[in-house]
Design an enzyme around this catalytic site. Sequence first.
Site, short mmCIF file in Angstrom:
data_model
loop_
_atom_site.label_atom_id
_atom_site.label_comp_id
_atom_site.label_asym_id
_atom_site.label_seq_id
_atom_site.Cartn_x
_atom_site.Cartn_y
_atom_site.Cartn_z
N GLY A 153 -4.29 3.86 -7.99
CA GLY A 153 -2.95 3.57 -7.47
C GLY A 153 -2.65 2.09 -7.52
N LEU B 117 0.84 -1.20 0.00
CA LEU B 117 0.00 0.00 0.00
C LEU B 117 0.88 1.24 0.00
CD1 LEU B 117 -2.58 -1.27 2.61
CD2 LEU B 117 -2.78 -1.33 0.13
N HIS B 118 0.39 2.28 -0.69
CA HIS B 118 1.18 3.51 -0.81
C HIS B 118 0.29 4.73 -0.71
CE1 HIS B 118 -0.07 4.13 -5.04
NE2 HIS B 118 -0.14 2.81 -5.03
N SER B 119 0.93 5.89 -0.57
CA SER B 119 0.22 7.11 -0.20
C SER B 119 -0.28 7.97 -1.34
CB SER B 119 1.11 7.97 0.69
OG SER B 119 2.30 8.30 0.00
#
Length: 120
Positions: A82, A42-44
Site C-alpha cells: 500500500g 496511512l490508509h486502510s
Amino acid sequence: MKLIYQTRVTNIGNSATAFLGEKMIILFKDNAPEELADYCILHSGNQVLQAVRAGDILRIGNQEYAILYVGDEVEANLSNLGHITLRFNGAKEGLGGSIYLEDKVMPEIEIGDEIAIFRS
C-alpha cells in the site's frame, strides 16, 4: 468510469506535510513500519483491481488529478505494501515507485477521505 483502486485515509503522520513543498504525498497502508508512518498518509486497503496507467484519474476527496506517468514498481508496491509516492509536478517520467500527476493545487487530505483511481 471503471474503478481501478480504492482506499480510505485512516491516519496522517505528524510529519506527512514535510514533503508538500516538493509537491509529494507518501501513501502507506496503516500497518506501515513505525519509523515511516510519521511521514505518510496511512490508509486502510491496498487491493489493486487493475494495473494503474497513464490516463487514469486519481481522486482524493472531491479533487481529481490526471495521471501522467506510472512508475514500474507502483503496482507491486501498492498491492504488497500500500506504499507509493504521489507527485503533483506534471512530470511524464520518473521514479519506479511513484505516480506522477498533473501540476495543480494539491489536496488537503483529512482522515476519512477516499483515495481512488478510475479509468474512463
